[in-house]
Design a protein around this motif. Sequence first.
Motif, short mmCIF file in Angstrom:
data_model
loop_
_atom_site.label_atom_id
_atom_site.label_comp_id
_atom_site.label_asym_id
_atom_site.label_seq_id
_atom_site.Cartn_x
_atom_site.Cartn_y
_atom_site.Cartn_z
N LEU A 1 -11.88 7.57 -3.23
CA LEU A 1 -10.41 6.87 -2.92
C LEU A 1 -10.52 6.52 -1.27
CD1 LEU A 1 -7.39 7.30 -5.21
CD2 LEU A 1 -9.30 5.96 -5.49
N ILE B 1 -0.46 3.36 -3.26
CA ILE B 1 -0.84 4.58 -2.87
C ILE B 1 -0.46 5.77 -3.27
CG2 ILE B 1 -1.56 6.06 -1.35
CD1 ILE B 1 -2.77 3.16 0.50
N ARG C 1 -7.85 -5.99 -4.88
CA ARG C 1 -7.91 -4.84 -4.80
C ARG C 1 -8.54 -3.75 -5.31
NH1 ARG C 1 -6.66 -4.04 -0.61
NH2 ARG C 1 -8.21 -2.95 -0.54
N HIS D 1 -2.35 -8.97 -0.76
CA HIS D 1 -3.60 -8.51 -1.27
C HIS D 1 -3.51 -9.27 -3.00
CE1 HIS D 1 -3.18 -4.34 -0.13
NE2 HIS D 1 -2.02 -3.99 0.09
N ASP E 1 -12.71 -0.77 3.23
CA ASP E 1 -11.25 -2.04 3.04
C ASP E 1 -10.09 -1.98 4.44
OD1 ASP E 1 -12.03 -2.25 0.42
OD2 ASP E 1 -10.63 -1.79 -0.24
N ILE E 2 -10.06 -1.29 5.01
CA ILE E 2 -9.29 -1.28 6.33
C ILE E 2 -10.37 -1.33 6.98
CG2 ILE E 2 -7.89 0.32 8.25
CD1 ILE E 2 -7.25 2.06 5.34
N ALA F 1 0.49 -1.37 -0.17
CA ALA F 1 -0.17 -0.12 -0.21
C ALA F 1 0.88 1.22 0.02
CB ALA F 1 -1.29 -0.30 1.52
N TRP G 1 -11.15 2.84 0.88
CA TRP G 1 -9.68 2.84 1.22
C TRP G 1 -10.50 2.87 3.02
CZ3 TRP G 1 -5.97 7.06 -0.90
CH2 TRP G 1 -5.42 6.23 -2.13
#
Length: 282
Positions: free
Chosen positions: A159, A35, A263, A257, A166-167, A31, A163
């Motif tokens: 984004l 990123i 992803r 990932h 996901d986190i 990441a 994100w």
Amino acid sequence: MDGSSDEQSLEGRAIPVQSAPSHLMTRVASALILIPLALTAVWLGGDWFAGLLSLVGILMILEWGQIIGLPKRDLGLFLALNLMLVTGFILLPVDMLLPHWAGVTVGLSLYFLLFGAFFKSARPVIWLGLAILYCWTPLYALYWLRGAENGLWLVAWVLLVVWGTDIGGYFVGRSVGGAKLVPQISPNKTWSGLIGGMALAALAGLIGAIWFDLGSIMLLASLGALLAIVGQAGDIVESALKRRFGVKDSGRIIPGHGGVLDRVDGLVFVAPVVALAVALYN
């Protein structure tokens, strides 16, 4: 589909599992590399952003073809066809790209879908039509969003929310556990992970609204939570595709990932929904 045979199929093709700390560090390292590259392309916009989206699109198409077991020769031809779409995506001016080249993309997808629907012997071709729709729709949506008013901040906000989903889902789901969300499709998904993803997505939406000065803070925080559900739906759809063909990960290109499809599965659903909302709002 028989559950026991499906599990055996997945186990037979599984990638060796790392220990939890090692796996987490690998995810974080990946990441930290990806990123900044993605954000740089978003910031620069134009050909840089189109180039990034095109690269992602081709990798998604490649992984889709490998998931459905497309023979190498057919996969090569399908990639060549998508490279034609990439050429237009990068070279055409925006006023021709949207909606004209997007129309060509949709038409190509419909051709495969209808051909497979009408001819029983060509039924597998339907998966190629679905691949084009699935992989290219979010790319056009993101490109359109970047060119809209406040486009840079809109894409950055999207984004952040994805994100955050996901986190939050990853850490809350692993630490709390509990009832499974859709055990027959994705055994690792839990209701606690969904709630954690919604909470962090709402926080990300709130922070993004303040940071990027996008409007109503509470509205965008609420939208962040709702989009977390949309993102989870995208994750589940991709899991269903892999389970349908007995594949654990879409690829191995991103350490920790899996593949590119793994992803961006949430972004695939979130980006078109946000683009539609912005278009209707405007």
